[in-house]
Design a protein around this motif. Structure first.
Motif, PDB file in Angstrom:
ATOM      1  N   PHE A  76      40.617   5.284   0.830  1.00 51.47           N
ATOM      2  CA  PHE A  76      39.295   6.098   1.387  1.00 51.47           C
ATOM      3  C   PHE A  76      38.899   5.535   2.494  1.00 51.47           C
ATOM      4  O   PHE A  76      38.122   6.181   3.104  1.00 51.47           O
ATOM      5  CB  PHE A  76      38.588   6.393   0.253  1.00 51.47           C
ATOM      6  N   GLN A  77      38.918   3.998   2.714  1.00 47.46           N
ATOM      7  CA  GLN A  77      38.392   3.506   3.538  1.00 47.46           C
ATOM      8  C   GLN A  77      38.442   3.999   5.194  1.00 47.46           C
ATOM      9  O   GLN A  77      37.412   4.134   5.888  1.00 47.46           O
ATOM     10  CB  GLN A  77      38.727   1.962   3.606  1.00 47.46           C
ATOM     11  N   ALA A  78      39.606   4.488   5.469  1.00 50.13           N
ATOM     12  CA  ALA A  78      40.162   5.367   6.803  1.00 50.13           C
ATOM     13  C   ALA A  78      39.265   6.462   7.147  1.00 50.13           C
ATOM     14  O   ALA A  78      38.942   6.959   7.977  1.00 50.13           O
ATOM     15  CB  ALA A  78      41.466   5.413   7.192  1.00 50.13           C
ATOM     16  N   ARG A  79      38.676   7.197   5.969  1.00 53.18           N
ATOM     17  CA  ARG A  79      38.285   8.384   6.034  1.00 53.18           C
ATOM     18  C   ARG A  79      36.613   8.410   5.851  1.00 53.18           C
ATOM     19  O   ARG A  79      35.969   9.350   5.525  1.00 53.18           O
ATOM     20  CB  ARG A  79      38.948   9.334   5.061  1.00 53.18           C
ATOM     21  N   VAL A  80      35.931   7.286   5.655  1.00 51.30           N
ATOM     22  CA  VAL A  80      34.593   7.048   5.153  1.00 51.30           C
ATOM     23  C   VAL A  80      33.765   7.885   6.200  1.00 51.30           C
ATOM     24  O   VAL A  80      32.832   8.665   5.628  1.00 51.30           O
ATOM     25  CB  VAL A  80      34.259   5.595   5.256  1.00 51.30           C
ATOM     26  N   PHE A  81      33.894   7.965   7.594  1.00 55.51           N
ATOM     27  CA  PHE A  81      33.002   8.502   8.304  1.00 55.51           C
ATOM     28  C   PHE A  81      33.309  10.036   8.653  1.00 55.51           C
ATOM     29  O   PHE A  81      32.830  10.597   9.552  1.00 55.51           O
ATOM     30  CB  PHE A  81      32.792   7.744   9.734  1.00 55.51           C
ATOM     31  N   GLN A  82      34.349  10.679   7.993  1.00 57.38           N
ATOM     32  CA  GLN A  82      34.756  11.979   8.265  1.00 57.38           C
ATOM     33  C   GLN A  82      33.853  12.892   7.534  1.00 57.38           C
ATOM     34  O   GLN A  82      33.198  12.481   6.603  1.00 57.38           O
ATOM     35  CB  GLN A  82      36.263  12.044   7.833  1.00 57.38           C
ATOM     36  N   LYS A  83      33.880  14.022   8.123  1.00 64.02           N
ATOM     37  CA  LYS A  83      33.024  15.202   7.573  1.00 64.02           C
ATOM     38  C   LYS A  83      33.649  15.462   6.238  1.00 64.02           C
ATOM     39  O   LYS A  83      34.819  15.661   6.049  1.00 64.02           O
ATOM     40  CB  LYS A  83      32.850  16.367   8.480  1.00 64.02           C
ATOM     41  N   GLY A 112      22.684   3.982  20.493  1.00 65.08           N
ATOM     42  CA  GLY A 112      23.331   2.760  21.015  1.00 65.08           C
ATOM     43  C   GLY A 112      24.253   1.641  20.093  1.00 65.08           C
ATOM     44  O   GLY A 112      24.237   0.541  20.486  1.00 65.08           O
ATOM     45  N   GLY A 113      24.341   2.143  19.047  1.00 69.13           N
ATOM     46  CA  GLY A 113      24.989   1.003  17.926  1.00 69.13           C
ATOM     47  C   GLY A 113      26.166   1.735  17.509  1.00 69.13           C
ATOM     48  O   GLY A 113      26.698   2.816  17.798  1.00 69.13           O
ATOM     49  N   THR A 114      26.841   1.019  16.767  1.00 70.93           N
ATOM     50  CA  THR A 114      28.123   1.293  15.936  1.00 70.93           C
ATOM     51  C   THR A 114      27.977   1.125  14.479  1.00 70.93           C
ATOM     52  O   THR A 114      27.625  -0.144  13.988  1.00 70.93           O
ATOM     53  CB  THR A 114      29.383   0.632  16.366  1.00 70.93           C
ATOM     54  N   LEU A 115      28.018   2.116  13.516  1.00 71.94           N
ATOM     55  CA  LEU A 115      27.996   1.829  12.219  1.00 71.94           C
ATOM     56  C   LEU A 115      29.148   1.293  11.688  1.00 71.94           C
ATOM     57  O   LEU A 115      30.562   1.935  11.901  1.00 71.94           O
ATOM     58  CB  LEU A 115      27.588   3.130  11.594  1.00 71.94           C
ATOM     59  N   ARG A 116      29.195   0.341  10.709  1.00 70.45           N
ATOM     60  CA  ARG A 116      30.645  -0.235  10.399  1.00 70.45           C
ATOM     61  C   ARG A 116      30.282  -0.711   8.816  1.00 70.45           C
ATOM     62  O   ARG A 116      29.167  -0.620   8.481  1.00 70.45           O
ATOM     63  CB  ARG A 116      31.135  -1.323  11.066  1.00 70.45           C
ATOM     64  N   PHE A 117      31.456  -1.156   8.146  1.00 71.15           N
ATOM     65  CA  PHE A 117      31.281  -1.470   6.661  1.00 71.15           C
ATOM     66  C   PHE A 117      32.083  -2.574   6.547  1.00 71.15           C
ATOM     67  O   PHE A 117      33.209  -2.739   7.012  1.00 71.15           O
ATOM     68  CB  PHE A 117      31.233  -0.250   5.712  1.00 71.15           C
ATOM     69  N   THR A 118      31.767  -3.322   5.462  1.00 70.23           N
ATOM     70  CA  THR A 118      32.661  -4.398   4.581  1.00 70.23           C
ATOM     71  C   THR A 118      32.614  -4.196   3.237  1.00 70.23           C
ATOM     72  O   THR A 118      31.701  -3.594   2.684  1.00 70.23           O
ATOM     73  CB  THR A 118      32.306  -5.795   5.043  1.00 70.23           C
ATOM     74  N   THR A 119      33.550  -4.311   2.633  1.00 65.36           N
ATOM     75  CA  THR A 119      33.700  -3.655   1.350  1.00 65.36           C
ATOM     76  C   THR A 119      34.708  -4.715   0.355  1.00 65.36           C
ATOM     77  O   THR A 119      35.821  -5.035   0.961  1.00 65.36           O
ATOM     78  CB  THR A 119      34.126  -2.218   0.888  1.00 65.36           C
ATOM     79  N   SER A 120      34.369  -4.753  -0.725  1.00 67.75           N
ATOM     80  CA  SER A 120      35.519  -5.390  -1.956  1.00 67.75           C
ATOM     81  C   SER A 120      34.977  -5.052  -3.068  1.00 67.75           C
ATOM     82  O   SER A 120      33.659  -5.194  -3.597  1.00 67.75           O
ATOM     83  CB  SER A 120      35.562  -6.884  -1.362  1.00 67.75           C
ATOM     84  N   PRO A 121      36.053  -5.055  -4.220  1.00 64.65           N
ATOM     85  CA  PRO A 121      35.539  -4.559  -5.554  1.00 64.65           C
ATOM     86  C   PRO A 121      34.735  -5.973  -6.273  1.00 64.65           C
ATOM     87  O   PRO A 121      33.820  -5.562  -7.029  1.00 64.65           O
ATOM     88  CB  PRO A 121      36.950  -4.844  -6.273  1.00 64.65           C
ATOM     89  N   SER A 122      34.924  -7.164  -5.773  1.00 64.47           N
ATOM     90  CA  SER A 122      34.106  -8.165  -6.311  1.00 64.47           C
ATOM     91  C   SER A 122      32.522  -8.310  -5.694  1.00 64.47           C
ATOM     92  O   SER A 122      31.750  -8.652  -6.427  1.00 64.47           O
ATOM     93  CB  SER A 122      34.709  -9.468  -6.290  1.00 64.47           C
TER      94      SER A 122
END
Length: 526
Positions: A460-467, A497-507
């Protein structure tokens, strides 16, 4: 050791060498036969067909030597190509050019060398047929003549091989132009066609004679010709790769969209290009955009029409829940409460849809001003405390900069935090914490929201910011939501003026963050 001088015709010589297409190719028996014969005839342990490029001598054929190449500055053959005659070194240890050469002092311990230049078809000396011995020796005039004859044999093989490979390449090119689905083209810089594949006739319906009597520009629809001519002008200015699209006429009066990828060759005055018929893809894309516009317009209209009555319904239900008409029966109060909560959820959905529509159409106005963002963080945490209590999640703030200012729209900044915090709370296990942080990283302000949930599934990570994107899109999903919050937050952060991003891991859970340029606070007006 004296390095070999560079030949006066070095550029031409190297071009001739490369045109042979022999460097770094597999062994050919026709060349191996020559060096075996030379070794036997002259009674030397080593015989080579050597080709000399910019930095090395490379052995197309070798007998009695394991190495495939040696550096050019150590090469005897690089000396041998400097004259048309046979180059002889009777004893390398007594020759000031070679006495301390690594190939003399070490393997293969060259003492005797004889090399006769090998010429390409244009006369350029590209290498040698050479003989090597680890003992000094003489080389008679008869030996020189015999070596020259054998070098002529090697030259014949070099140029015959070149001719055969050239014929093969030409036949392959002809076949490629015949069967290619794409429209291959060689044209002059002004767009005059010099060579066209069969696909042109199949696609546009013109005969070969009709195509060759026109040009790339003339083939374009009248309204596209100026732009097409402009692209060709850029090619003449030295643009390395040319990519463009235009509509081309067909013989039956229709037209096709052509997508071009072209590589100009200014020295030859040629344009090597591939044109692809993308008409169907363009029509499908235009239809998709038309349907998308209709859908957005419909959603926007319906949302506007629903928002006014729904706002009234929500207000009325809120008043009833607040006891404006007196205490309600417990069962009635429960039903009114459910209706009030659902009306608020529907209103949030409608507002989200309208925000997205405004962002996509460029009609969302933000009022950016230097703002102390710390109070906004506190306000966002306070607003979500009840929601966190409902899920049994603790909220905490980590703020290192109590007076940090950034140019933001206060309401939209809080809206971004609301989306990030509500998501983090929803996906946090009971008893865990959600951290809202503000730090300074590399000269900018970084706002982060960290949860300790299961992380975002990789699929799902590639679609996180999709509508309308949701990791669990089933009808039985456990966590409520429309799939619009992160898409809206992503767009709002970009507008600030920014970029929303994320990092994620199960742990470790998931952390959403964005950077904003820090600014000075505006002075207070007296």
């Amino acid at each position: 050791m004296l390095p070999p001088p560079t030949p006066a015709d070095e550029p031409r010589r190297l071009q001739a060498l490369r045109s042979l297409c022999l460097l770094d190719t597999p062994a050919h028996e026709r060349f191996d036969r020559i060096v075996r014969t030379a070794s036997h005839l002259f009674r030397v342990p080593i015989a080579l067909v050597s080709l000399v490029d910019e930095h090395r001598q490379w052995f197309k054929a070798r007998h009695g030597l394991d190495a495939t190449q040696t550096p050019r500055e150590q090469s005897f053959c690089a000396h041998a190509i400097l004259s048309p005659a046979t180059f002889i070194v009777p004893d390398a240890l007594k020759d000031p050019r070679f006495h301390d050469n690594p190939l003399v002092l070490g393997a293969p311990f060259v003492r005797f060398y004889a090399g006769h230049p090998l010429r390409a078809a244009d006369g350029s000396r590209v290498g040698t047929l050479c003989l090597i011995d680890s003992r000094p020796r003489d080389f008679s005039d008869a030996d020189r003549a015999a070596l020259a004859d054998m070098a002529a044999w090697a030259e014949g093989e070099i140029n015959a091989l070149d001719a055969r490979e050239a014929r093969t390449a030409l036949e392959q090119q002809e076949r490629f132009f015949e069967v290619s689905v794409d429209m291959l083209c060689i044209a002059a810089m002004d767009g005059t066609f010099l060579r066209l594949s069969r696909a042109w006739g199949r696609t546009l319906g013109f005969s070969d004679a009709e195509l060759y009597s026109t040009s790339l520009v003339d083939l374009a629809l009248e309204e596209d010709r100026a732009a097409t001519a402009g692209h060709l002008a850029r090619a003449r200015e030295g643009l390395p790769v040319l990519q463009f699209e235009h509509r081309a006429r067909c013989r039956d009066g229709t037209w096709r969209w052509l997508q071009w990828n072209a590589v100009p060759d200014p020295e030859e005055g040629l344009l090597y290009a591939v044109a692809r018929d993308v008409t169907q893809a363009r029509l499908l894309e235009e239809e998709r955009q038309r349907v998308e516009r209709m859908k957005n317009e419909f959603i926007s209209t319906v949302s506007h029409e629903l928002r006014t009555p729904l706002t009234s319904i929500r207000g009325s239900l809120g008043l009833l829940s607040g006891g404006i008409l007196g205490p309600l029966d417990a069962q009635v109060a429960q039903m009114v409460g459910i209706a009030h909560k659902n009306s608020e959820r529907l209103l949030r959905l409608i507002n989200d849809i309208l925000d997205l529509e405004k962002m996509e159409s460029g009609r969302l106005d933000l009022h950016l001003a230097p703002t102390n963002v710390v109070p906004l963080l506190a306000l966002a945490l306070q607003a979500h405390q009840g929601y966190a209590d409902e899920y049994g999640v603790r909220l905490e703030a980590v703020v290192d900069l109590p007076h940090a200012h950034a140019r933001v729209d206060e309401d939209r900044f809080i809206q971004v935090l609301a989306n990030l915090l509500s998501n983090a709370i929803k996906f946090s296990p009971q008893g865990e914490r959600v951290t809202l942080s503000l730090t300074r990283e590399d000269g900018v302000l970084r706002v982060g929201v960290q949860d300790h949930g299961p992380g975002i599934p990789e699929a799902f990570q590639a679609r996180v910011f999709q509508k309308f994107a949701q990791a669990d899109a089933s009808d039985t999903r456990k966590r409520p939501g429309t799939g619009l919050g992160l898409s809206i937050a992503h767009g709002l952060v970009a507008r600030m003026g920014g970029t929303l991003r994320f990092t994620t891991s199960p742990s470790e859970g998931t952390r959403f963050s964005f950077d904003l340029p820090e600014c000075e606070s505006e002075p207070e007006v007296a």
